[in-house]
Design a protein around this motif. Structure first.
Motif, short mmCIF file in Angstrom:
data_model
loop_
_atom_site.label_atom_id
_atom_site.label_comp_id
_atom_site.label_asym_id
_atom_site.label_seq_id
_atom_site.Cartn_x
_atom_site.Cartn_y
_atom_site.Cartn_z
N PRO A 119 78.86 21.04 57.59
CA PRO A 119 80.51 21.36 57.13
C PRO A 119 80.55 22.65 56.56
N ALA A 120 79.77 22.89 55.33
CA ALA A 120 79.83 24.40 54.63
C ALA A 120 79.59 25.38 55.47
N GLU A 121 78.63 25.33 56.18
CA GLU A 121 78.22 26.62 57.32
C GLU A 121 79.42 26.71 58.18
N GLY A 128 78.98 23.43 71.43
CA GLY A 128 78.12 22.24 71.16
C GLY A 128 76.54 22.81 70.78
N GLU A 129 76.43 24.11 71.27
CA GLU A 129 75.34 24.82 70.64
C GLU A 129 75.32 25.76 69.40
N LEU A 130 76.40 26.17 68.98
CA LEU A 130 76.67 27.09 68.15
C LEU A 130 77.61 26.49 66.90
N TRP A 131 78.55 25.54 67.23
CA TRP A 131 79.40 25.20 66.20
C TRP A 131 79.03 23.75 65.67
N THR A 185 76.84 34.81 57.79
CA THR A 185 78.31 34.32 57.10
C THR A 185 78.40 33.85 55.74
N ASP A 186 77.08 33.93 55.12
CA ASP A 186 76.99 33.23 53.75
C ASP A 186 76.80 34.36 52.54
#
Length: 607
Positions: free
Chosen positions: A130-132, A122-125, A89-90
């Motif tokens: 913060p930038a990710e 809790g696993e992915l987010w 997503t970058d």
């Protein structure tokens, strides 16, 4: 070079919740390093580019891993997945997935990312910087507001992305959910049956594993779900459960019908979605039994690639049956079946014992789907009058055959020339040159009752065929065709195939038989106008076995009107003998013109 890893080994058949957690982890073990190299993502080639195939291979396993995490299970590969999502997503990263846009495969995969944010933040987010998080949320938001999607189940992908965003406190994208749900409402055909799009689109697995599944997830994951929509979704899912159960046999196998069959045990995803939504459409033990038996059936099949990942194919690796949108990671759509792992151990789905299906009726008509389902003879068979979406690869085989069986499967075409390459089982092939063969693709009209399936089809504009399919006892049916042609035609009509290795065969006059192990298949021309033989179709066309033997009837048709009648029988676990003679003229669904002696002439009497 692609690395070869040990294929998953599941030990004793799984039964408990802990067993199924271990099954999921075993299936994920070959993904410990992701797909080993880019070559594994480039083959098979697809309609979308390799970087999107990489996205698909990264996120589709989340259909199972997110429920595992929500239910308290542990997976050691989350850090790898988070790194891949952050890179994908970058826009500045070389592994960027690209922008989600109109009619874009990225929208499909955005749905599982939204699902994972809602179920396992809790696993992915939460571990993301913060930038990710900002980049992931922005990418999903752009996917949610894509201007144009295919007019089918794709309308619900932005809904899933939206559910993920709102679940982690991101502002919702306005105008996404309500229009999508309204459009899907147009697809409902009554009784819980959805077509995968407007008009007469097929009623296939996209009803249970997509349209029903996503709307059921909406009822559980949307914090402000519309109460009227929730009630409607649950009611329709309960109605559909009573119909969908007829697609499954006692051993857990399901009908191999329609497109995307490489998604395999996603066939059981609907049962898990009912449990997750708390819809007791069937007794909990029956529901769990349907779910578990299907997954166990799949675990017994050789479905793995050399590197241990799920292959593209059905009961073995097979490119001929694949779609133009199947890449190396596509089969992990199957992990939708693991949604019950999100439920606690004390949930009724896990606390109850598995139960068998209540004894079904011998025949069960499903007019909405164009199917008449037969139970008996050791398997489940669908007599079909369906219209194909012609953009689907091998559409005539996936939708247009007369029969689909849980034990005898079906075939797709492997080449353009010759009857052996045309997928001749379960269909009537016609040719005007002996090389190019046509079968039923679309039905000009159709009807389904408990006594018969009727379809009218036109293999050429000037050749008209009426076909009646009549249930005739356990594992048995009679096919009647009235064919009008202005020119000579060759014909081949196939029964059910059996595995070639270890098979016995016999053919004499109008009848042929093939058997292997507990499987017996026969076909007989009851008007004695065609000659029977056992054909060896081209290898790798069949969904269940790479090499098959197939009883067929061959005939030549002069210009005029013809009646063809075939007695077709396929049983599992019988005595290996030929079926007893059948009083086919007494079948209640028989066209009136065939009831009286002698057989009708070529003038085409009333039907």
């Amino acid at each position: 070079m692609t690395r070869h890893r040990p294929r998953p080994s599941f030990g004793d058949p799984p039964h408990s919740r802990a067993d199924w957690q271990r099954v999921l982890l075993d299936l994920c073990a070959p993904l410990a390093d992701g797909f080993a190299d880019d070559a594994a993502l480039y083959a098979p080639g697809t309609a979308y580019p390799p970087r999107v195939a990489r996205l698909e291979a990264t996120v589709r396993p989340l259909w199972g891993l997110a429920p595992l995490a929500a239910g308290g299970g542990r997976y050691d590969g989350w850090d790898r997945i988070r790194r891949a999502v952050a890179a994908g997503t970058d826009p500045e990263h070389p592994d960027y997935w690209g922008e989600p846009g109109a009619m874009d495969q990225r929208l499909v995969e955005a749905s599982v990312l939204g699902f994972t944010l809602a179920l396992a933040p809790g696993e992915l987010w939460e571990p993301l910087a913060p930038a990710e998080r900002t980049r992931l949320a922005g990418w999903l938001r752009r996917a949610a507001r894509a201007e144009r999607v295919p007019d089918n189940n794709w309308h619900l992908f932005p809904v899933m992305a939206q559910l993920g965003l709102t679940s982690v406190g991101e502002p919702p994208e306005p105008g996404v959910v309500e229009p999508a749900l309204a459009r899907v409402e147009d697809y409902h055909r009554g009784g819980g049956w959805y077509s995968d799009g407007p008009d007469d689109k097929p009623r296939d697995y996209y009803g249970p594993w997509a349209l029903h599944l996503y709307t059921l997830l909406y009822t559980t994951l949307a914090p402000d779900a519309d109460a009227e929509v929730v009630a409607r979704v649950r009611e329709r899912a309960a109605l559909f459960a009573g119909e969908f159960r007829h697609w499954f046999a006692a051993d857990g196998a399901a009908l191999p019908f329609g497109r995307s069959l490489t998604y395999r045990f996603a066939q059981a995803a609907f049962w898990g979605a009912l449990a997750h939504a708390g819809v007791e459409a069937l007794p909990w033990g029956v529901l769990r039994g349907l779910w578990a038996r299907n997954l166990r059936w799949w675990l017994r099949q050789p479905v793995f690639a050399p590197d241990g990942t799920l292959s593209v194919g059905y009961a073995y690796p097979n490119q001929f049956m694949s779609e133009q949108y199947n890449a190396a990671g596509s089969p992990y759509w199957a992990f939708k079946a693991f949604l019950p792992l999100a439920l606690p151990a004390g949930h009724p789905f896990w606390a109850c014992a598995e139960e068998p299906l209540p004894a079904p009726d011998a025949v069960h008509p499903q007019p909405q789907a164009g199917l008449l389902v037969q139970h008996g003879g050791g398997h489940t068979t669908a007599l079909a009058a369906c219209t194909a979406d012609t953009w689907v690869r091998n559409a005539p085989a996936k939708y247009g055959k007369f029969t689909y069986s849980t034990a005898f499967g079906c075939s797709v075409a492997t080449g353009p020339l010759g009857a052996e390459a045309a997928g001749p089982d379960g269909t009537l092939l016609l040719s005007d040159d002996g090389l190019h063969w046509r079968s039923r693709v679309a039905c000009a009209s159709r009807s389904v009752t408990a006594e018969r399936v009727h379809a009218r089809w036109l293999p050429w504009p000037d050749v008209h065929v009426d076909t009646w399919l009549l249930p005739a006892g356990p594992g048995r049916h009679v096919r009647v065709h009235r064919l009008v042609t202005p020119r000579p035609l060759h014909s081949v009509e196939g029964g059910f195939a059996v595995p070639l290795d270890g098979a016995g065969t016999a053919a004499e006059g109008p009848g042929a038989w093939a058997g292997c192990g507990e499987l017996d298949s026969s076909v007989r021309d009851v008007l004695d106008v065609r000659v029977a033989e056992v054909m060896l179709p081209d290898p790798n066309g069949h969904l269940l076995w790479p090499r098959t033997a197939l009883p067929v009837l061959r005939g030549e048709l002069a210009p005029g009107t013809h009646w063809l009648v075939a007695d077709v029988c396929a049983t599992v676990g019988g005595d290996g003998g030929r079926p007893a003679p059948l009083d086919w003229r007494a079948l209640p669904g028989l066209p009136r013109a065939l009831r009286a002696e002698p057989a009708p002439d070529r003038r085409g009497p009333s039907v």
